[in-house]
Design a protein around this motif. Structure first.
Motif, PDB file in Angstrom:
ATOM      1  N   ILE A 110       7.587   1.798 -10.630  1.00 20.84           N
ATOM      2  CA  ILE A 110       7.354   3.000  -9.940  1.00 20.84           C
ATOM      3  C   ILE A 110       5.841   3.420  -9.623  1.00 20.84           C
ATOM      4  O   ILE A 110       4.917   2.868 -10.297  1.00 20.84           O
ATOM      5  CB  ILE A 110       8.035   4.273 -11.109  1.00 20.84           C
ATOM      6  CG1 ILE A 110       9.185   4.200 -11.496  1.00 20.84           C
ATOM      7  CG2 ILE A 110       7.395   5.563 -10.381  1.00 20.84           C
ATOM      8  CD1 ILE A 110       9.456   5.089 -12.381  1.00 20.84           C
ATOM      9  N   ILE A 111       5.514   3.810  -8.486  1.00 22.47           N
ATOM     10  CA  ILE A 111       4.436   4.166  -7.878  1.00 22.47           C
ATOM     11  C   ILE A 111       4.202   5.604  -7.687  1.00 22.47           C
ATOM     12  O   ILE A 111       4.868   6.313  -6.640  1.00 22.47           O
ATOM     13  CB  ILE A 111       4.085   3.231  -6.742  1.00 22.47           C
ATOM     14  CG1 ILE A 111       4.131   1.666  -6.901  1.00 22.47           C
ATOM     15  CG2 ILE A 111       2.587   3.408  -6.091  1.00 22.47           C
ATOM     16  CD1 ILE A 111       4.295   0.876  -5.760  1.00 22.47           C
ATOM     17  N   LEU A 112       3.257   6.153  -8.147  1.00 21.91           N
ATOM     18  CA  LEU A 112       2.895   7.669  -7.806  1.00 21.91           C
ATOM     19  C   LEU A 112       1.848   7.789  -7.292  1.00 21.91           C
ATOM     20  O   LEU A 112       0.662   7.318  -7.991  1.00 21.91           O
ATOM     21  CB  LEU A 112       3.108   8.616  -9.285  1.00 21.91           C
ATOM     22  CG  LEU A 112       4.577   8.170 -10.168  1.00 21.91           C
ATOM     23  CD1 LEU A 112       4.195   9.059 -11.525  1.00 21.91           C
ATOM     24  CD2 LEU A 112       5.509   8.499  -9.244  1.00 21.91           C
ATOM     25  N   THR A 113       1.428   8.683  -6.524  1.00 18.56           N
ATOM     26  CA  THR A 113       0.341   9.223  -5.677  1.00 18.56           C
ATOM     27  C   THR A 113       0.102  10.710  -5.747  1.00 18.56           C
ATOM     28  O   THR A 113       0.980  11.282  -5.306  1.00 18.56           O
ATOM     29  CB  THR A 113       0.176   8.576  -4.335  1.00 18.56           C
ATOM     30  OG1 THR A 113       1.077   9.041  -3.609  1.00 18.56           O
ATOM     31  CG2 THR A 113       0.222   7.000  -4.263  1.00 18.56           C
ATOM     32  N   MET A 202      -1.745   6.660  -9.169  1.00 20.82           N
ATOM     33  CA  MET A 202      -3.137   6.614  -8.567  1.00 20.82           C
ATOM     34  C   MET A 202      -3.257   8.203  -8.056  1.00 20.82           C
ATOM     35  O   MET A 202      -2.418   8.971  -7.623  1.00 20.82           O
ATOM     36  CB  MET A 202      -3.098   5.892  -7.017  1.00 20.82           C
ATOM     37  CG  MET A 202      -2.823   4.523  -7.567  1.00 20.82           C
ATOM     38  SD  MET A 202      -3.236   3.244  -6.198  1.00 20.82           S
ATOM     39  CE  MET A 202      -1.991   3.799  -4.860  1.00 20.82           C
ATOM     40  N   THR A 203      -4.630   8.631  -8.218  1.00 25.49           N
ATOM     41  CA  THR A 203      -5.309   9.980  -7.808  1.00 25.49           C
ATOM     42  C   THR A 203      -6.357   9.720  -7.254  1.00 25.49           C
ATOM     43  O   THR A 203      -6.937   8.925  -7.008  1.00 25.49           O
ATOM     44  CB  THR A 203      -5.461  10.597  -9.322  1.00 25.49           C
ATOM     45  OG1 THR A 203      -6.443  10.108  -9.834  1.00 25.49           O
ATOM     46  CG2 THR A 203      -4.171  10.940 -10.003  1.00 25.49           C
ATOM     47  N   LEU A 239      -3.400   9.997  -0.214  1.00 31.55           N
ATOM     48  CA  LEU A 239      -4.084   8.525  -0.186  1.00 31.55           C
ATOM     49  C   LEU A 239      -3.639   7.680   0.975  1.00 31.55           C
ATOM     50  O   LEU A 239      -4.445   6.747   1.593  1.00 31.55           O
ATOM     51  CB  LEU A 239      -3.828   8.062  -1.565  1.00 31.55           C
ATOM     52  CG  LEU A 239      -4.470   8.659  -2.580  1.00 31.55           C
ATOM     53  CD1 LEU A 239      -4.008   8.081  -4.039  1.00 31.55           C
ATOM     54  CD2 LEU A 239      -6.003   8.518  -2.691  1.00 31.55           C
ATOM     55  N   PHE A 240      -2.442   7.967   1.409  1.00 36.29           N
ATOM     56  CA  PHE A 240      -2.138   6.930   2.657  1.00 36.29           C
ATOM     57  C   PHE A 240      -2.470   7.276   4.040  1.00 36.29           C
ATOM     58  O   PHE A 240      -2.265   6.821   4.722  1.00 36.29           O
ATOM     59  CB  PHE A 240      -0.429   7.045   2.554  1.00 36.29           C
ATOM     60  CG  PHE A 240       0.106   6.329   1.369  1.00 36.29           C
ATOM     61  CD1 PHE A 240      -0.182   5.029   0.800  1.00 36.29           C
ATOM     62  CD2 PHE A 240       1.047   7.054   0.528  1.00 36.29           C
ATOM     63  CE1 PHE A 240       0.408   4.742  -0.407  1.00 36.29           C
ATOM     64  CE2 PHE A 240       1.488   6.484  -0.535  1.00 36.29           C
ATOM     65  CZ  PHE A 240       1.309   5.366  -0.925  1.00 36.29           C
ATOM     66  N   ILE A 248      -6.030   0.718  -0.616  1.00 41.57           N
ATOM     67  CA  ILE A 248      -5.131   1.441  -1.407  1.00 41.57           C
ATOM     68  C   ILE A 248      -3.716   0.498  -1.320  1.00 41.57           C
ATOM     69  O   ILE A 248      -3.133   0.249  -2.157  1.00 41.57           O
ATOM     70  CB  ILE A 248      -4.949   2.773  -0.861  1.00 41.57           C
ATOM     71  CG1 ILE A 248      -6.277   3.824  -1.292  1.00 41.57           C
ATOM     72  CG2 ILE A 248      -3.499   3.531  -1.463  1.00 41.57           C
ATOM     73  CD1 ILE A 248      -6.237   5.054  -0.839  1.00 41.57           C
ATOM     74  N   PHE A 249      -3.628   0.241   0.054  1.00 39.77           N
ATOM     75  CA  PHE A 249      -2.148  -0.567   0.159  1.00 39.77           C
ATOM     76  C   PHE A 249      -2.436  -2.020  -0.401  1.00 39.77           C
ATOM     77  O   PHE A 249      -1.155  -2.321  -1.076  1.00 39.77           O
ATOM     78  CB  PHE A 249      -1.966  -0.703   1.741  1.00 39.77           C
ATOM     79  CG  PHE A 249      -0.789  -1.450   1.963  1.00 39.77           C
ATOM     80  CD1 PHE A 249       0.433  -1.052   1.895  1.00 39.77           C
ATOM     81  CD2 PHE A 249      -0.960  -2.963   2.290  1.00 39.77           C
ATOM     82  CE1 PHE A 249       1.678  -1.852   2.020  1.00 39.77           C
ATOM     83  CE2 PHE A 249       0.247  -3.681   2.605  1.00 39.77           C
ATOM     84  CZ  PHE A 249       1.489  -3.255   2.465  1.00 39.77           C
TER      85      PHE A 249
END
Length: 268
Positions: A110-113, A202-203, A239-240, A248-249
């Motif tokens: 899981i990836i959370l931004t 990531m924040t 972030l994207f 970041i990618f």
């Protein structure tokens, strides 16, 4: 629901949940970057977002619709019979956490931004007072003063957000109540109840929309055996769309590839 498939044999599937007031077109850059790395991508628009938002002036949709959509997105991703990674941004991250707690899908990671676990920027100056009133106020409309300038400091990123779909950030008190309840439930969730799987959170250091300390506290209170936390210096909420998004990618790609290696996949 849309699907973008990798050329040749895919390594895994990535399902993406966008944030509040957004639509899937904002993620064209991320989708193409993932596809070129050998991943299938599954994504759609949340209820009353995207094209459907043209016919509405306020977000008052029931959160049950969001939860149903999130389950449908995940089931589409798992239909490939490949490892599945879940990316959630903002409200999308919150919905992802809620669904994973309820359904406990066997995700590879899981990836959370910038997850919405506590808001710093509240909708409407009187939002706290309004949400404490009786049900008669449920249809009162309040504006969430989120602008492109608050989302990213990148001029290119802001341009990518501008399309023919209106950016609508007016919500009903009922909608805001449901959001608050979901965030509160996740923060107070007993740590042992959340499925233990690889997690990258990531924040953004200069996020003016969410309380990033709450996100960090939530993560460190869990019992994950494998997790990463990264706060990106100088970045804003999205972030994207930020200046550093290539870096970041790479961070995300490496997290996914490392998770695949640990379950026996050979990554070139």
């Amino acid at each position: 629901m849309w699907k973008w498939e990798a050329d040749g044999q895919a390594k895994a599937v990535v399902a993406i949940l966008h944030g509040a007031y957004e639509n899937h077109r904002w993620y064209a850059w991320l989708i193409e970057k993932l596809r070129l790395e050998g991943f299938h991508i599954v994504m759609g628009d949340l209820p009353n977002h995207g094209v459907n938002a043209r016919f509405s002036r306020v977000h008052d949709e029931d959160f049950k619709e969001y939860n149903k959509y999130t389950r449908h997105l995940m089931e589409n991703a798992f239909s490939y019979n490949l490892p599945v990674f879940l990316i959630g941004h903002g409200l999308g991250a919150t919905l992802l956490l809620h669904t994973m707690h309820k359904k406990k899908y066997e995700s590879a990671g899981i990836i959370l931004t910038s997850p919405w676990l506590q808001l710093k920027l509240l909708p409407g100056k009187l939002s706290n007072a309004l949400t404490s009133l009786s049900a008669l106020t449920a249809n009162v409309k309040i504006t969430h003063e989120i602008t492109f300038e608050k989302l990213t400091r990148s001029v290119e990123g802001r341009e990518e957000m501008k399309d023919e779909i209106p950016f609508m950030s007016v919500v009903s008190v009922k909608w805001y109540r449901e959001l608050q309840q979901m965030m509160r439930n996740l923060v107070l969730l007993p740590k042992a109840e959340f499925p233990n799987m690889p997690m990258l959170v990531m924040t953004a250091e200069k996020d003016s929309i969410t309380e990033t300390k709450q996100t960090r506290n939530w993560l460190h209170q869990q019992e994950f055996t494998e997790f990463q936390f990264k706060e990106w210096a100088n970045c804003y909420h999205n972030l994207f769309h930020e200046i550093e998004r290539e870096e970041i990618f790479v961070y995300i790609r490496d997290f996914i590839n490392n998770a695949l290696r640990r379950i026996g996949y050979i990554i070139e």
